[in-house]
Design a protein around this motif. Structure first.
Motif, short mmCIF file in Angstrom:
data_model
loop_
_atom_site.label_atom_id
_atom_site.label_comp_id
_atom_site.label_asym_id
_atom_site.label_seq_id
_atom_site.Cartn_x
_atom_site.Cartn_y
_atom_site.Cartn_z
N GLN A 36 0.81 -1.21 0.00
CA GLN A 36 0.00 0.00 0.00
C GLN A 36 0.85 1.27 0.00
N ALA A 37 2.16 1.13 -0.07
CA ALA A 37 3.03 2.31 -0.05
C ALA A 37 2.75 3.20 -1.27
N PRO A 38 2.96 4.50 -1.13
CA PRO A 38 2.75 5.40 -2.27
C PRO A 38 3.86 5.27 -3.30
N SER A 39 3.51 5.57 -4.54
CA SER A 39 4.51 5.63 -5.61
C SER A 39 4.04 6.65 -6.63
N SER A 40 4.98 7.25 -7.31
CA SER A 40 4.65 8.27 -8.30
C SER A 40 3.70 7.71 -9.35
N VAL A 41 2.62 8.41 -9.61
CA VAL A 41 1.55 8.02 -10.54
C VAL A 41 1.16 6.55 -10.37
N ASN A 42 1.22 6.07 -9.12
CA ASN A 42 0.83 4.69 -8.79
C ASN A 42 1.57 3.68 -9.67
N SER A 43 2.85 3.96 -9.95
CA SER A 43 3.60 3.10 -10.87
C SER A 43 4.02 1.77 -10.25
N GLN A 44 4.16 1.72 -8.93
CA GLN A 44 4.45 0.49 -8.20
C GLN A 44 5.60 -0.31 -8.83
N PRO A 45 6.77 0.31 -9.05
CA PRO A 45 7.84 -0.38 -9.77
C PRO A 45 8.73 -1.21 -8.84
N TRP A 46 8.13 -2.09 -8.06
CA TRP A 46 8.88 -2.79 -7.02
C TRP A 46 8.52 -4.26 -6.90
N HIS A 47 9.34 -4.94 -6.15
CA HIS A 47 9.07 -6.34 -5.79
C HIS A 47 9.77 -6.56 -4.45
N PHE A 48 9.19 -7.43 -3.60
CA PHE A 48 9.71 -7.63 -2.25
C PHE A 48 9.99 -9.12 -2.04
N VAL A 49 11.23 -9.43 -1.71
CA VAL A 49 11.64 -10.81 -1.43
C VAL A 49 11.73 -10.96 0.09
N VAL A 50 10.97 -11.90 0.65
CA VAL A 50 10.91 -12.08 2.10
C VAL A 50 11.59 -13.37 2.50
N ALA A 51 12.61 -13.26 3.35
CA ALA A 51 13.30 -14.45 3.87
C ALA A 51 12.83 -14.68 5.30
N ARG A 52 12.22 -15.83 5.56
CA ARG A 52 11.72 -16.13 6.91
C ARG A 52 12.32 -17.40 7.48
N THR A 53 13.11 -18.11 6.70
CA THR A 53 13.76 -19.32 7.18
C THR A 53 15.27 -19.10 7.21
N ASP A 54 15.97 -19.98 7.94
CA ASP A 54 17.43 -19.87 7.97
C ASP A 54 18.01 -20.02 6.57
N GLU A 55 17.41 -20.91 5.78
CA GLU A 55 17.89 -21.12 4.42
C GLU A 55 17.68 -19.87 3.57
N GLY A 56 16.53 -19.25 3.73
CA GLY A 56 16.25 -18.02 2.98
C GLY A 56 17.17 -16.89 3.38
#
Length: 217
Positions: A36-56
Motif C-alpha cells: 500500500q506504499a505510495p509511488s509516483s503516478v501509482n507506478s508500483q515499480p517494485w518487488h519484495f523478497v521475504v526471507a523467513r527461514t534460515d535457508e532463505g
C-alpha cells in the motif's frame, strides 16, 4: 502512540536476538504496508523478497560477504529479512497490469478517466526515460518510499528494524535471478527483536535542530 513519537523512538538496530521470532501475522501486516506504499503516478515499480527461514536468510546473506561482512550477523540473526527491489524497466506489460488493476478496483468513473490516467502515467515514464534519462533512479526513489513506510510501520508494531545499503546488489541479483525477472536489488531490511548486546539501543537519538532543516514560507 502518535507518528511523531514513533519516529522519535525508532532507531537502527545493530544486533538481533536470534531466539526471538516476529509473529507471522505481524509480518503479514508489514507486507500489506509495503503493497500500500505510495509511488509516483501509482507506478508500483517494485518487488519484495521475504526471507523467513534460515535457508532463505542464508541466501540473502550471500550479499553481505567481503567488505559487507559486518551486516551478515544482522541478516542471519534477524527474524525476517526483506529485500526491496526495483524494476529494471517500466515495461508496457507492467503499465498495462497496473491499469487493469486500477480498473478492476473501481478507480475510473468512465473510459475517459481510464485513458487520462494511462496518458498521465505514460507521460511521466517517458519524461524520465527520454528527457531526464533517469528512469532507473526514478523507480528506485519509489522503492525508498516503500522503505520509509515499512520502517514507520515496524515501529508502530513494536518490531525492530535495520535498513541496509551495505550489501552487494549484483550478488543478490544473481543469487535470486532477479534481472531475468526484470528486477534489481535496492535495499535490505532486517526485522526482529533487538539483542541485549545492541549498543545502539542505549544511545540517544541525534538529529539536527528543526530550524536547520525546516523553512517555513
Amino acid at each position: 502512540m502518535n507518528p511523531a513519537s514513533l519516529a522519535s523512538q525508532r532507531y537502527t538496530t545493530k544486533a538481533y536476538d536470534p531466539s526471538q521470532r516476529v509473529p507471522q501475522a505481524t509480518i503479514d501486516e508489514l507486507l500489506v504496508l509495503l503493497r500500500q506504499a505510495p509511488s509516483s503516478v501509482n507506478s508500483q515499480p517494485w518487488h519484495f523478497v521475504v526471507a523467513r527461514t534460515d535457508e532463505g536468510k542464508a541466501r540473502l546473506a550471500k550479499g553481505t560477504q567481503g567488505a559487507y561482512a559486518y551486516n551478515q550477523p544482522k541478516v542471519m540473526d534477524a527474524s525476517h529479512v526483506i529485500l526491496i527491489c526495483a524494476r529494471t524497466d517500466m515495461t508496457d506489460a507492467h503499465l498495462t497490469q497496473v491499469l487493469k488493476q486500477e480498473e478492476q478496483d473501481g478507480r475510473f468513473r468512465d473510459g475517459e478517466a481510464r485513458a487520462g490516467q494511462d496518458r498521465t502515467r505514460q507521460g511521466y515514464v517517458n519524461l524520465h526515460r527520454y528527457e531526464r534519462k533517469d528512469l532507473q533512479h526514478w523507480m528506485e526513489k519509489q522503492a525508498y518510499l516503500a522503505l520509509g513506510t515499512l520502517l514507520l510501520g515496524a515501529a508502530a508494531l513494536g518490531v525492530d528494524a535495520t535498513p541496509m545499503e551495505g550489501f552487494d546488489p549484483q550478488q543478490l541479483d544473481v543469487e535470486l535471478g532477479l534481472r531475468e525477472q526484470g528486477y534489481t536489488s535496492v535495499v535490505l531490511v532486517a526485522l526482529g527483536r533487538r539483542s541485549e548486546k545492541d549498543f545502539n539501543a542505549a544511545l540517544p537519538k541525534s538529529r539536527l535542530p528543526a530550524e536547520c532543516v525546516i523553512t517555513t514560507l
